[in-house]
Design a protein around this motif. Structure first.
Motif, mmCIF file in Angstrom:
data_model
loop_
_atom_site.group_PDB
_atom_site.id
_atom_site.type_symbol
_atom_site.label_atom_id
_atom_site.label_comp_id
_atom_site.label_asym_id
_atom_site.label_seq_id
_atom_site.Cartn_x
_atom_site.Cartn_y
_atom_site.Cartn_z
ATOM 1 N N THR A 1 -2.372 2.406 -8.357
ATOM 2 C CA THR A 1 -2.275 2.618 -6.840
ATOM 3 C C THR A 1 -2.941 4.558 -7.045
ATOM 4 O OG1 THR A 1 -0.231 1.554 -6.714
ATOM 5 C CG2 THR A 1 -0.733 3.090 -4.868
ATOM 6 N N VAL A 2 -2.444 5.105 -7.965
ATOM 7 C CA VAL A 2 -2.972 6.446 -7.598
ATOM 8 C C VAL A 2 -4.442 6.530 -8.035
ATOM 9 C CG1 VAL A 2 -2.768 8.661 -8.828
ATOM 10 C CG2 VAL A 2 -0.899 7.402 -8.079
ATOM 11 N N VAL A 3 -5.097 5.893 -8.960
ATOM 12 C CA VAL A 3 -6.312 6.040 -9.253
ATOM 13 C C VAL A 3 -7.107 5.487 -8.144
ATOM 14 C CG1 VAL A 3 -8.072 5.168 -11.000
ATOM 15 C CG2 VAL A 3 -5.742 5.813 -11.805
ATOM 16 N N SER A 4 -6.845 4.141 -7.480
ATOM 17 C CA SER A 4 -7.529 3.637 -6.754
ATOM 18 C C SER A 4 -7.610 4.388 -5.277
ATOM 19 C CB SER A 4 -7.079 2.120 -6.396
ATOM 20 O OG SER A 4 -5.630 2.272 -5.688
ATOM 21 N N VAL A 5 -6.518 5.198 -4.856
ATOM 22 C CA VAL A 5 -6.491 5.944 -3.745
ATOM 23 C C VAL A 5 -7.271 7.261 -3.996
ATOM 24 C CG1 VAL A 5 -5.218 7.310 -2.192
ATOM 25 C CG2 VAL A 5 -4.171 5.051 -2.702
ATOM 26 N N LEU A 6 -7.355 7.950 -5.057
ATOM 27 C CA LEU A 6 -8.016 8.732 -5.602
ATOM 28 C C LEU A 6 -9.552 8.498 -5.592
ATOM 29 C CD1 LEU A 6 -5.950 10.783 -8.251
ATOM 30 C CD2 LEU A 6 -6.242 11.356 -5.776
ATOM 31 N N VAL A 7 -9.988 7.422 -6.068
ATOM 32 C CA VAL A 7 -11.478 7.332 -5.954
ATOM 33 C C VAL A 7 -11.794 6.890 -4.662
ATOM 34 C CG1 VAL A 7 -12.973 5.233 -6.774
ATOM 35 C CG2 VAL A 7 -11.179 6.018 -8.527
ATOM 36 N N SER B 1 -8.686 0.954 0.486
ATOM 37 C CA SER B 1 -8.395 2.357 0.870
ATOM 38 C C SER B 1 -9.501 3.161 1.295
ATOM 39 C CB SER B 1 -7.855 3.103 -0.174
ATOM 40 O OG SER B 1 -6.991 2.454 -1.117
ATOM 41 N N LEU B 2 -10.892 3.042 1.059
ATOM 42 C CA LEU B 2 -11.965 3.459 1.353
ATOM 43 C C LEU B 2 -12.133 3.139 2.938
ATOM 44 C CD1 LEU B 2 -14.585 4.970 0.424
ATOM 45 C CD2 LEU B 2 -15.421 2.972 0.265
ATOM 46 N N THR B 3 -12.049 1.901 3.126
ATOM 47 C CA THR B 3 -12.333 1.507 4.605
ATOM 48 C C THR B 3 -11.272 2.449 5.565
ATOM 49 O OG1 THR B 3 -10.508 -0.132 4.923
ATOM 50 C CG2 THR B 3 -12.845 -0.684 3.996
ATOM 51 N N LEU B 4 -10.024 2.307 5.012
ATOM 52 C CA LEU B 4 -9.061 3.123 6.158
ATOM 53 C C LEU B 4 -9.306 4.645 5.970
ATOM 54 C CD1 LEU B 4 -5.946 1.314 4.648
ATOM 55 C CD2 LEU B 4 -6.495 1.493 7.040
ATOM 56 N N LEU B 5 -9.533 5.030 4.981
ATOM 57 C CA LEU B 5 -9.852 6.770 4.861
ATOM 58 C C LEU B 5 -10.938 6.994 5.773
ATOM 59 C CD1 LEU B 5 -9.032 7.447 1.178
ATOM 60 C CD2 LEU B 5 -7.897 8.221 3.334
ATOM 61 N N VAL B 6 -12.273 6.282 5.458
ATOM 62 C CA VAL B 6 -13.369 6.776 6.435
ATOM 63 C C VAL B 6 -13.390 6.707 7.639
ATOM 64 C CG1 VAL B 6 -15.793 5.834 6.714
ATOM 65 C CG2 VAL B 6 -15.011 5.976 4.531
ATOM 66 N N ARG C 1 -1.698 7.991 4.130
ATOM 67 C CA ARG C 1 -0.406 7.370 4.029
ATOM 68 C C ARG C 1 -0.570 5.921 4.091
ATOM 69 N NH1 ARG C 1 3.037 10.380 8.274
ATOM 70 N NH2 ARG C 1 4.788 8.898 7.510
ATOM 71 N N ILE C 2 -1.305 5.397 5.087
ATOM 72 C CA ILE C 2 -1.474 3.975 5.228
ATOM 73 C C ILE C 2 -2.055 3.453 4.140
ATOM 74 C CG2 ILE C 2 -2.483 2.389 6.796
ATOM 75 C CD1 ILE C 2 -2.220 4.444 9.067
ATOM 76 N N ALA C 3 -3.212 4.073 3.642
ATOM 77 C CA ALA C 3 -3.796 3.699 2.634
ATOM 78 C C ALA C 3 -2.942 3.304 1.326
ATOM 79 C CB ALA C 3 -5.192 4.498 2.277
ATOM 80 N N THR C 4 -2.092 4.416 1.207
ATOM 81 C CA THR C 4 -1.446 4.507 -0.139
ATOM 82 C C THR C 4 -0.315 3.588 -0.062
ATOM 83 O OG1 THR C 4 -1.924 6.792 -0.413
ATOM 84 C CG2 THR C 4 -0.199 5.916 -1.556
ATOM 85 N N VAL C 5 0.264 3.437 1.031
ATOM 86 C CA VAL C 5 1.240 2.483 1.189
ATOM 87 C C VAL C 5 0.808 0.857 1.215
ATOM 88 C CG1 VAL C 5 3.115 1.150 2.746
ATOM 89 C CG2 VAL C 5 2.944 3.696 2.628
ATOM 90 N N SER C 6 -0.472 0.714 1.655
ATOM 91 C CA SER C 6 -1.017 -0.693 1.741
ATOM 92 C C SER C 6 -1.357 -0.835 0.090
ATOM 93 C CB SER C 6 -2.195 -0.850 2.352
ATOM 94 O OG SER C 6 -2.002 -0.395 3.829
ATOM 95 N N ALA C 7 -1.892 0.237 -0.704
ATOM 96 C CA ALA C 7 -2.293 -0.138 -1.702
ATOM 97 C C ALA C 7 -1.089 -0.506 -2.945
ATOM 98 C CB ALA C 7 -3.106 1.227 -2.386
ATOM 99 N N VAL C 8 0.019 0.168 -2.535
ATOM 100 C CA VAL C 8 1.190 -0.167 -3.357
ATOM 101 C C VAL C 8 1.503 -1.651 -3.160
ATOM 102 C CG1 VAL C 8 3.875 0.135 -3.641
ATOM 103 C CG2 VAL C 8 2.354 2.287 -3.312
ATOM 104 N N SER C 9 1.618 -2.169 -1.894
ATOM 105 C CA SER C 9 1.854 -3.246 -1.317
ATOM 106 C C SER C 9 0.603 -4.476 -2.161
ATOM 107 C CB SER C 9 1.810 -3.648 -0.141
ATOM 108 O OG SER C 9 1.826 -4.696 0.481
ATOM 109 N N LEU C 10 -0.404 -4.172 -2.062
ATOM 110 C CA LEU C 10 -1.601 -4.965 -2.246
ATOM 111 C C LEU C 10 -1.784 -5.196 -3.937
ATOM 112 C CD1 LEU C 10 -4.463 -4.590 0.225
ATOM 113 C CD2 LEU C 10 -3.022 -6.367 0.179
ATOM 114 N N ALA C 11 -1.421 -4.121 -4.759
ATOM 115 C CA ALA C 11 -1.415 -4.195 -5.964
ATOM 116 C C ALA C 11 -0.676 -5.387 -6.602
ATOM 117 C CB ALA C 11 -0.910 -2.801 -6.514
ATOM 118 N N THR C 12 0.204 -5.824 -5.981
ATOM 119 C CA THR C 12 1.110 -6.822 -6.489
ATOM 120 C C THR C 12 -0.009 -8.046 -6.787
ATOM 121 O OG1 THR C 12 1.820 -7.585 -4.160
ATOM 122 C CG2 THR C 12 3.415 -6.237 -5.215
ATOM 123 N N ILE C 13 -0.814 -8.260 -5.841
ATOM 124 C CA ILE C 13 -1.978 -9.552 -5.867
ATOM 125 C C ILE C 13 -2.718 -9.416 -7.191
ATOM 126 C CG2 ILE C 13 -3.676 -10.699 -4.561
ATOM 127 C CD1 ILE C 13 -0.916 -10.483 -3.104
ATOM 128 N N GLY C 14 -2.544 -8.163 -7.799
ATOM 129 C CA GLY C 14 -3.477 -7.868 -8.995
ATOM 130 C C GLY C 14 -2.764 -8.945 -9.949
#
Lengths: 224, 264
Positions: B41-47, B107-112, B158-171
Motif C-alpha cells: 500500500t505505502v509504496v504504491s501510494v507514494l509512487v 491511486s494515480l487516477t484518484l490523485l491526479v 485518503r481515498i486512494a490510500t483506503v482503496s489501495a488497502v482494500s484492493l491489495a487483497t486481490i493481489g
C-alpha cells in the motif's frame, strides 16, 4: 509483443467461445449477475436515497456507507459470506456481496442529488400547493436525475468489477477465465480474460454515460 | 495443517470465527501478512503521489493536456482490479511489483483528479493578487496554488490510500496480496478464524491510515481550521476551499467521495 499475439489468438479461437467454460457462457453469466444485482440494488437503495434526500435526513448515513464500502475489501466480504451459513445457498453469497457494494454509490449520489436541488425551487413548488409526494416526484426527482444516474453508472461499473472478483471465490462470470488462466499458468488466457473484463467494464461505463447524456438532453431530464 | 495436532476441544479444531488460539499460534504469519500489506500500500501510494503532482500541474498549465489526462484516468479507474493485475502480468510476472504497479495506477487516477480539482478551485483573484505582489509562476505554484489545493488533494490521498488497502487483497491472485493471501488460503481450507481475522485487520489498517492522513492534513492546513494559529508565510486567510462541489463535471466512480467530505 508475442504475449499479446498469443492472447489475441486465444480470443479468436472458436474453441474458447463455446461450452460451459467458454467466453459466451461466461459473458452471459457476468451480464446476468450484473443485471440482476443492479436491479436489486436500485430497488433497495434508490427509494431510500430519494426519501432521505427529500426529508433531508440521514446524510451522515449515506456518507459513512460510502466510506465503509471503500474500506471493506470486496474479496473479504465474498469469502466471509461463502464461509457463513449463506455459503450453501448457491449463488446467493455472490449476489449479496455484489448488492452490498452497489448500494453505497446509489445511496450517496441519490441523496446528494436530492439535497442539491435549489431550495428556492422547492419553496416555490411548496408555495404552489404541491404535496410532499408531488414535490418529490415532479420537482426534486427530475432535477436530481443527473446525479441519480451517475450513481447508477458507478454502481453498474462497480458490479462488473465485483462480479469479476467473485470468480476468485468460486463464482462464475468472465473473471473465471482469468482465474483459470492463472491456475493453468496460461498467460495468454489471463490476458485474454483481462481484456474481456476491461472491455465489458468500459462498455458499461460508456453505455451509461450515453444514457446520462440522452437523459439530460431531453425535457424533464436535467437542469441543462 | 496444524489443526491435526490441536487438542480436540480447541476453537481452532471447532473452526470458530473468533479464535484467540489462532491469534497466538499464527502471530508470525499475521505479522508478515500485515507487513506485506503495508509495504504494497505505502509504496504504491507514494509512487502514485510522485507521478501525480507533476501530471496534475501539467494538466492545469497546458489546457490541451487536461482532457486526455482526465479521459485516461477514467479509463484506468474503470478497469476492474483483477483485470488490471492480469494485464500487468506480461510486464512484471508473478511479483510484488505487479501488485504495486496496479495499485499505483488506481491511486494515480484518484490523485491526479483531486489535485487538478484543487488547483482549479483556486480563485482567480487569489492568483492575480499573488502576481500583483510579484510572484513568478514557480513561486505562485509552490506558495499559493499547491497549498490551497492541499485539502482537496489530501481528500484524494485518503481515498486512494483506503482503496489501495482494500484492493491489495486481490493481489492474492499472484501470491502477493498481504492479508488477501490469508483470506485466499483461508477460503480454500475453509478456515473461518483466518478469514475473519485477516478481513478485520484489513479494515483496521484502512481506518488507521485514513485517520493518520486526516491528522497530517490538519497539521498541513492549519488555516482551514477556525481560529487556526497564525501560520508561516502561507495563505492563511485564504478562502477555505469549501467541499469541492464540482458536480457539473461527470467523473468516474470516486465522485461522491470527492463531493462529500469523508468522515472517519
Amino acid at each position: 509483443m508475442t504475449t499479446l499475439g498469443a492472447a489475441w489468438e486465444w480470443l479468436t479461437s472458436a474453441a474458447h467461445w463455446s461450452g460451459g467454460d467458454g467466453v459466451a457462457h461466461r459473458l452471459a453469466e457476468h451480464l446476468y449477475l450484473t443485471g440482476v444485482c443492479l436491479a436489486l440494488s436500485c430497488a433497495v437503495a434508490l427509494p431510500v436515497a430519494l426519501v432521505l434526500g427529500h426529508l433531508g435526513r440521514g446524510g451522515a448515513l449515506a456518507v459513512n456507507l460510502a466510506n465503509a464500502g471503500r474500506a471493506v475489501p470486496t474479496f473479504a466480504v465474498l469469502v466471509l459470506l461463502l464461509l457463513s451459513p449463506i455459503g450453501g445457498w448457491g449463488s446467493w453469497p455472490t449476489v449479496i456481496a455484489l448488492v452490498l457494494f452497489a448500494v453505497p454509490p446509489l445511496l450517496t449520489n441519490g441523496y446528494t442529488g436530492m439535497r442539491g436541488v435549489d431550495r428556492d425551487v422547492v419553496r416555490a413548488a411548496r408555495g404552489m400547493g404541491m404535496t410532499g409526494r408531488q414535490l418529490l416526484l415532479r420537482v426534486e426527482l427530475p432535477l436530481a436525475l443527473p446525479l441519480v444516474l451517475t450513481g447508477v453508472r458507478i454502481a453498474a461499473v462497480q458490479l462488473v468489477a465485483t462480479a469479476t472478483v467473485a470468480a476468485l471465490a468460486g463464482g462464475g462470470g468472465l473473471g473465471r477465465i482469468i482465474t483459470a488462466g492463472f491456475n493453468t499458468a496460461s498467460t495468454p488466457q489471463v490476458i485474454a480474460g483481462a481484456f474481456l473484463v476491461a472491455g465489458l467494464a468500459l462498455l458499461v461505463e460508456g453505455a451509461f454515460a450515453l444514457v446520462q447524456r440522452f437523459a439530460s438532453a431531453h425535457p424533464g431530464g436535467g437542469t441543462g | 495443517m496444524e489443526g491435526m495436532t490441536a487438542p480436540p476441544d480447541d476453537c481452532l479444531a471447532r473452526n470458530e470465527w473468533i479464535c484467540g488460539a489462532y491469534l497466538s499460534s499464527r502471530r508470525e504469519i499475521l505479522r508478515d501478512a500485515v507487513l506485506q500489506h503495508l509495504h504494497l500500500t505505502v509504496v504504491s501510494v507514494l509512487v502514485a503521489l510522485v507521478v501525480a503532482v507533476p501530471l496534475a500541474v501539467a494538466a492545469r498549465r497546458l489546457r490541451w493536456a487536461a482532457g486526455p489526462v482526465l479521459g485516461l484516468t477514467t479509463v484506468l479507474y474503470t478497469i476492474p482490479s483483477l483485470a488490471m493485475f492480469s494485464l500487468l502480468l506480461p510486464v512484471y510476472g508473478l511479483s510484488a511489483t505487479l501488485v504495486i504497479a496496479g495499485l499505483a495506477l488506481y491511486s494515480l487516477t484518484l490523485l491526479v483528479r483531486n489535485i487538478l480539482a484543487g488547483l482549479r478551485a483556486v480563485p482567480e483573484e487569489t492568483r492575480q493578487a499573488a502576481r500583483g505582489m510579484g510572484y513568478g509562476p514557480v513561486r505562485l505554484l509552490l506558495a499559493v496554488e499547491l497549498p490551497l489545493a492541499l485539502p482537496t488533494a489530501m481528500a484524494g490521498l485518503r481515498i486512494a490510500t483506503v482503496s489501495a488497502v482494500s484492493l491489495a487483497t486481490i493481489g492474492a491472485i499472484v501470491g502477493f496480496g498481504g492479508l488477501g493471501n490469508l483470506i485466499y488460503s483461508g477460503m480454500n481450507t475453509y478456515f473461518k478464524a483466518q478469514v475473519l481475522t485477516a478481513s478485520v485487520l484489513c479494515v483496521v489498517i484502512a481506518v488507521a491510515a485514513d485517520l493518520l492522513l486526516l491528522f497530517v492534513q490538519r497539521l498541513l492546513t492549519p488555516w482551514t481550521r477556525r481560529g487556526g494559529r497564525p501560520g508561516r508565510a502561507g495563505p492563511r486567510r485564504a478562502p477555505a476551499p469549501p467541499k469541492p462541489a464540482e458536480s457539473a463535471e461527470p467523473t468516474g466512480p470516486t465522485e461522491p467521495a470527492q463531493r462529500t467530505e469523508p468522515v472517519a
